[in-house]
Scaffold this motif. Structure first.
Motif, short mmCIF file in Angstrom:
data_model
loop_
_atom_site.label_atom_id
_atom_site.label_comp_id
_atom_site.label_asym_id
_atom_site.label_seq_id
_atom_site.Cartn_x
_atom_site.Cartn_y
_atom_site.Cartn_z
N GLN A 149 -16.54 9.05 -4.41
CA GLN A 149 -15.66 8.92 -5.57
C GLN A 149 -16.32 9.31 -6.88
N SER A 150 -17.55 9.82 -6.85
CA SER A 150 -18.21 10.27 -8.08
C SER A 150 -19.17 11.38 -7.73
N GLY A 151 -19.61 12.11 -8.75
CA GLY A 151 -20.57 13.18 -8.54
C GLY A 151 -19.91 14.48 -8.12
N PRO A 152 -20.71 15.49 -7.80
CA PRO A 152 -20.18 16.82 -7.44
C PRO A 152 -19.40 16.83 -6.13
N ASN A 153 -19.62 15.83 -5.26
CA ASN A 153 -18.92 15.77 -3.97
C ASN A 153 -17.72 14.82 -4.00
N ARG A 154 -17.18 14.59 -5.18
CA ARG A 154 -16.06 13.66 -5.32
C ARG A 154 -14.86 14.14 -4.50
N GLY A 155 -14.26 13.21 -3.74
CA GLY A 155 -13.12 13.53 -2.89
C GLY A 155 -13.50 13.94 -1.49
N ARG A 156 -14.79 14.08 -1.22
CA ARG A 156 -15.24 14.50 0.11
C ARG A 156 -15.48 13.27 0.99
N ASN A 185 -29.51 5.81 -0.80
CA ASN A 185 -30.50 6.74 -0.24
C ASN A 185 -29.77 7.93 0.36
N GLY A 186 -30.49 9.02 0.58
CA GLY A 186 -29.89 10.20 1.16
C GLY A 186 -29.42 11.19 0.12
N PRO A 187 -28.71 12.25 0.53
CA PRO A 187 -28.31 13.32 -0.40
C PRO A 187 -27.30 12.88 -1.46
N HIS A 188 -26.57 11.78 -1.24
CA HIS A 188 -25.57 11.31 -2.21
C HIS A 188 -26.08 10.10 -3.00
N ARG A 189 -27.37 9.91 -3.10
CA ARG A 189 -27.97 8.76 -3.77
C ARG A 189 -27.45 8.63 -5.21
N GLY A 190 -27.04 7.41 -5.58
CA GLY A 190 -26.56 7.15 -6.93
C GLY A 190 -25.06 7.34 -7.10
N GLN A 191 -24.38 7.91 -6.12
CA GLN A 191 -22.94 8.13 -6.20
C GLN A 191 -22.19 6.93 -5.61
N THR A 192 -21.00 6.69 -6.15
CA THR A 192 -20.17 5.60 -5.66
C THR A 192 -19.14 6.14 -4.66
N GLY A 193 -18.61 5.24 -3.86
CA GLY A 193 -17.63 5.65 -2.86
C GLY A 193 -16.83 4.47 -2.36
N GLN A 194 -15.98 4.75 -1.39
CA GLN A 194 -15.11 3.73 -0.79
C GLN A 194 -15.26 3.81 0.73
N LEU A 195 -15.46 2.65 1.36
CA LEU A 195 -15.62 2.60 2.80
C LEU A 195 -14.27 2.87 3.47
N GLU A 196 -14.24 3.92 4.30
CA GLU A 196 -13.01 4.29 5.00
C GLU A 196 -12.97 3.73 6.42
N ARG A 197 -14.12 3.78 7.11
CA ARG A 197 -14.13 3.34 8.51
C ARG A 197 -15.54 2.93 8.91
N LEU A 198 -15.66 1.96 9.80
CA LEU A 198 -16.94 1.49 10.32
C LEU A 198 -16.97 1.72 11.82
N ASP A 199 -17.91 2.54 12.27
CA ASP A 199 -18.04 2.87 13.69
C ASP A 199 -19.21 2.08 14.27
N GLU A 200 -18.90 1.01 15.00
CA GLU A 200 -19.95 0.15 15.55
C GLU A 200 -20.66 0.79 16.74
N GLU A 201 -20.01 1.72 17.43
CA GLU A 201 -20.65 2.36 18.58
C GLU A 201 -21.83 3.22 18.15
N THR A 202 -21.67 3.98 17.06
CA THR A 202 -22.74 4.84 16.55
C THR A 202 -23.52 4.20 15.40
N SER A 203 -23.15 2.96 15.04
CA SER A 203 -23.82 2.25 13.92
C SER A 203 -23.82 3.11 12.67
N SER A 204 -22.66 3.64 12.32
CA SER A 204 -22.55 4.50 11.15
C SER A 204 -21.23 4.22 10.43
N LEU A 205 -21.11 4.80 9.23
CA LEU A 205 -19.95 4.58 8.39
C LEU A 205 -19.30 5.91 8.03
N GLU A 206 -18.02 5.81 7.63
CA GLU A 206 -17.28 6.96 7.10
C GLU A 206 -16.87 6.60 5.68
#
Length: 322
Positions: free
Chosen positions: A293-300, A268-289
């Motif tokens: 790894q695919s699509g027009p934003n590859r490497g971001r 879901n969201g603006p990168h829907r359907g793109q694959t990636g790799q989990l870099e970091r998990l922030d439990e304080e903000t309940s969010s991920l970094e």
């Protein structure tokens, strides 16, 4: 009831609309084979048993599904809490913008209007004289000499200014954004991100976890891979432990967060359907970094990704899952 819950949720809808969609399925159970003779009796029974809230109007019977699933209620409370936090952030941002605008208006230069005053004379006996005569020849010569000096000085100034202007043109001009422009740009990005979210997120090739006991005790809290989608909200999941295949609705499952360094997919969201790799998990903000790894934003690297917007990508039945 499954059709009413999945298709209409907790919205108020006419019973005939639900019934027409139900009978469009070739494998539906006909009303004659049940203990209810009419659709009205069935709707009244749903209201008495507490499955739905029903009411009769001039246009007929309307019904509203009552969702008492603990997991669904908990998720609705979390969504309401998150929505309230977003509204609080917007209010604080709006107040900050108003302060910036007020500060900018106060810092701006204001031109004072010319004030006309009455003629005041200290001595009433003093006479006022006005010289309306033409200037003499000597006066004209003095004025012409002053004009020549003024023109020559202006020419020198313009020449020096043109040289300085050429030097400045060689340097790249970088317009610095004001604090107000940066805030407005960030707010526009947030709105664009919210607009890209959809109600359906279930998709093929991801790992999900069953969060309801309606499918059976043996599937509760178990994980599996989505093999195929029947429609936007339902799909077929193959369980990892038993290999059994079960048809699920997306409200019966939740996303699975992989371990750091493992593969995932944006659901879901603006990168829907793109694959990636989990870099970091922030439990304080309940969010991920996540590293895209695919699509027009590859490497971001995308920060502050919500848990519900990604799920573990199916690669092998083994591996650390969260």
């Amino acid at each position: 009831m499954e059709l009413l819950r999945r298709r209409f949720g907790t919205r108020r809808v006419h019973c005939n609309i639900v019934y027409n969609e139900y009978i469009s399925d070739k494998e539906h159970t006909h009303m004659n084979s049940t203990k209810w003779e009419t659709l009205t009796e069935f709707v009244k029974w749903l209201g008495r048993e507490g499955f739905c809230t029903v009411d009769q109007t001039e246009k007929g019977w309307f019904m509203t599904y009552i969702d008492r699933d603990p997991e669904a209620v908990k998720r609705q409370e979390e969504l309401a809490k998150k929505k309230k936090m977003d509204l609080d952030d917007e209010e604080r941002l709006q107040k900050y913008i108003e302060k910036q605008v007020e500060r900018g208006s106060q810092a701006g230069t204001t031109q004072e209007a010319t004030q006309f005053t009455e003629l005041q004379r200290e001595d009433e006996t003093e006479t006022i004289t006005l010289n309306l005569l033409k200037p003499s020849a000597s006066t004209k010569k003095v004025e012409q000499a002053e004009k020549r000096d003024l023109l020559s000085s202006n020419a020198l100034k313009s020449a020096s200014q043109s040289k300085e202007g050429k030097k400045e043109e060689r340097k790249p001009k970088q317009k610095r954004k004001t604090a107000l422009e940066e805030i407005m740009e960030e707010e526009a990005k947030k709105k664009a991100k919210l607009e890209t979210k959809t109600e359906h997120w279930l998709t093929e090739g991801i790992i999900v976890k069953v969060v309801t006991k309606r499918l059976g005790e043996k599937f509760f809290k178990k994980k599996g891979v989505v093999l195929e989608m029947k429609d936007r909200f339902t799909g077929v999941v193959r369980m990892n432990d038993s290999g059994a295949k079960v048809k699920v609705d997306q409200i019966h499952v939740e996303t699975v967060i992989p371990g750091v360094g493992r593969q995932l997919m944006f659901v879901n969201g603006p990168h829907r359907g793109q694959t990636g790799q989990l870099e970091r998990l922030d439990e304080e903000t309940s969010s991920l970094e996540v590293l895209v790894q695919s699509g027009p934003n590859r490497g971001r690297v995308v920060k502050r990704v919500s848990y519900e917007d990604v799920s573990k990508l199916y690669q092998a039945p083994t591996g650390s899952e969260r």
